[in-house]
Design an enzyme around this catalytic site. Sequence first.
Site, short mmCIF file in Angstrom:
data_model
loop_
_atom_site.label_atom_id
_atom_site.label_comp_id
_atom_site.label_asym_id
_atom_site.label_seq_id
_atom_site.Cartn_x
_atom_site.Cartn_y
_atom_site.Cartn_z
N LYS A 1 -4.77 7.11 -0.93
CA LYS A 1 -4.21 8.04 -2.27
C LYS A 1 -5.12 8.23 -3.02
CE LYS A 1 -0.35 4.73 -2.37
NZ LYS A 1 0.52 3.51 -3.16
N CYS B 1 10.01 -0.24 -9.90
CA CYS B 1 10.00 0.28 -8.75
C CYS B 1 11.50 0.32 -8.38
CB CYS B 1 9.40 -0.61 -7.50
SG CYS B 1 9.95 -2.08 -7.38
N ARG C 1 10.85 10.70 1.39
CA ARG C 1 10.10 11.02 0.41
C ARG C 1 9.25 12.51 0.56
NH1 ARG C 1 6.17 6.73 0.26
NH2 ARG C 1 7.81 5.57 -0.97
N CYS D 1 15.11 -1.55 -0.96
CA CYS D 1 13.63 -1.71 -0.49
C CYS D 1 13.75 -2.96 0.36
CB CYS D 1 12.54 -1.76 -1.59
SG CYS D 1 11.10 -2.30 -1.00
N ARG E 1 -1.73 10.33 1.32
CA ARG E 1 -0.45 10.57 0.35
C ARG E 1 -0.33 11.66 -0.63
NH1 ARG E 1 2.60 5.57 1.12
NH2 ARG E 1 2.30 4.71 3.14
N CYS F 1 4.18 -0.80 -6.55
CA CYS F 1 4.74 0.69 -6.53
C CYS F 1 4.95 0.92 -8.01
CB CYS F 1 5.99 0.77 -5.85
SG CYS F 1 5.85 0.46 -3.97
N LYS G 1 -2.47 3.38 4.50
CA LYS G 1 -2.34 4.53 3.46
C LYS G 1 -3.59 4.69 2.64
CE LYS G 1 0.16 1.34 0.19
NZ LYS G 1 1.46 1.22 -0.39
N CYS H 1 8.36 -6.92 -5.98
CA CYS H 1 7.44 -7.63 -5.25
C CYS H 1 6.00 -7.13 -5.59
CB CYS H 1 7.46 -7.30 -3.37
SG CYS H 1 6.80 -5.75 -3.01
#
Length: 582
Positions: A225, A445, A84, A451, A153, A494, A223, A490
Amino acid sequence: MNTPIKKVPGVVEPGSVDVETFKDESDYLRGNLIEAFADPITGNIGPAETQLIKFHGAYVQDDRDQRIRRQEKKLEPAYSFMIRMRMPGGALTSKQWLKCDEISNTYGNETIKLSTRQAVQFHGIIKFDLDKSIKMMDEVALDSIAGCGDVNRNVMVTPDPALQKANEEIYGYAKTISEHLLPQSRAYHEIWLDEGKGEGKKLVAGGEEELEPLYGKHYLPRKFKIGIATPPYNDIDVYINDIGLIAIVEDDKLLGFNVAVGGGLGKTYGRDDTLPRLASEVGFCTPEQVLKVCAETMMIQRDYGERKDRKLSRFKYTVDKYGLDWFKTELEERCGFELAPLRKAVFKTTADQYGWHKDHTGKWNLLLHVEHGRVRDTAELQQKSAFLKIAQADVCGFRLSGNQNMLFHGVKAADKKKIEKILEEHGQFADGRELSGMRRNSLACVSMNTCPLGMAEAERYLPTLITKLEPSLEKHGLLQDEIKIRMTGCPNGCGRSVMGEIGLIGKSMGRYNMYLGGDAEGQRLNTAYKENVDEATILAELDVMFGDYAKDRKKGEQFGDFVIRKGIVAPTENRIEYFSSK
């Protein structure tokens, strides 16, 4: 409210999870990555390297479609890597897009994935080609530093400069914030670009090496954001971010930003102490203050975030644990100034504005639909080839939207027909007239087949589901209504499914939890409607609701607001309220 206990960034706490130990022993993200990628015996890497590689912008994946067959043959899974890129605001030049196309064809699976955070992802890169792919990115000044991992990110921003004159200035802050919050370790350059080891180190009192002045040795608990939105457009879903910045513009001048903190969408099945949360607004800062506000907010999370239970390590849990009043006091003490009262801001839509738009310089921008961000060639639509030819013509820049779509910007009037001709020759129309309103406003996603967290299909299935819903929409006169549907495999969020007017979250293969009632402006989470439903139930339930909506909606009423007004679901309690300055 709990009494805050400041963590010590350079010390691993007793009881911390293994990820914290991996970071502690990694020598600032180096670990044994060089040795792991030189191992010819396996296409995989070890657990510590699996965590560390995320900081370099890559994830280990395997082709789940092949798992059983490979197990029967006693073969290891078909491992590969997803890279990514870090690209603030999703900005690329034509030359850089050409390189992306080359990487995808040479080392990837011949597709390019546009993520919901305005980043390019390459899938299907085998272990022994990862370094070659990163070197190819570097040839055009692209990188994947901090594309993943426990760091800040990719910084998002509304992409289209035609929507507001000040947007180009606002756009610049995405890059400025991203660069300011980058990890300082040279590990990425040493491992992947063969640059000199140890460069960039400096000594502080006592002789220790200071490598990460913002992050410390253990980086963040999870993470982090940041997103910037320019009202009335909320195409990036600003309130889902750890820091959401709402640009305040008057008379084409950027005055500053409303600051919202503590957003995040992920939830863990079976853990009632995990939850999606929209960011809470805490005050206003000027453009000169925004870097300080972002850095100090991130370091509050570094110092006070949970490190023993990663399920509770996002900043939203830190905000809820200690309270907004504490957070604001702590932030203002660290910054050395007080946040000003919030300014008035009004959002109207999270949708992308498709088609051509003229900006204040007289140039044109074109926003095109990319179904769930997967740029590829099919029999019906040769989109990847079309984008390649447009890049070869070098008549525009490329920008990704937060809704997984593509913006061509800076187009001269004389070049508009050239772009339209290329698109139409490859099966795409500039205005998206061939698409239903629901399809134009859908997100998904990746989920299956790569994934490892996916419990059900998303990207590969949602187009089929929409095709089965479109006859119902057409029957009720809703085919062009912009009903927003989102699907994730899930509950990690995302595809931002909990923000959709219709949200579908994978529970098991072919089964989804169904959510309703998100709003069109990105200011309200949706609400659980039915659990563990199959396709037949989804189609039947929505057909009835579409019929009722068509007959009984008020003028201008959006689908998400309708299902709440009719009592189909109750509204969530965390809708963001706007008000004028005090």
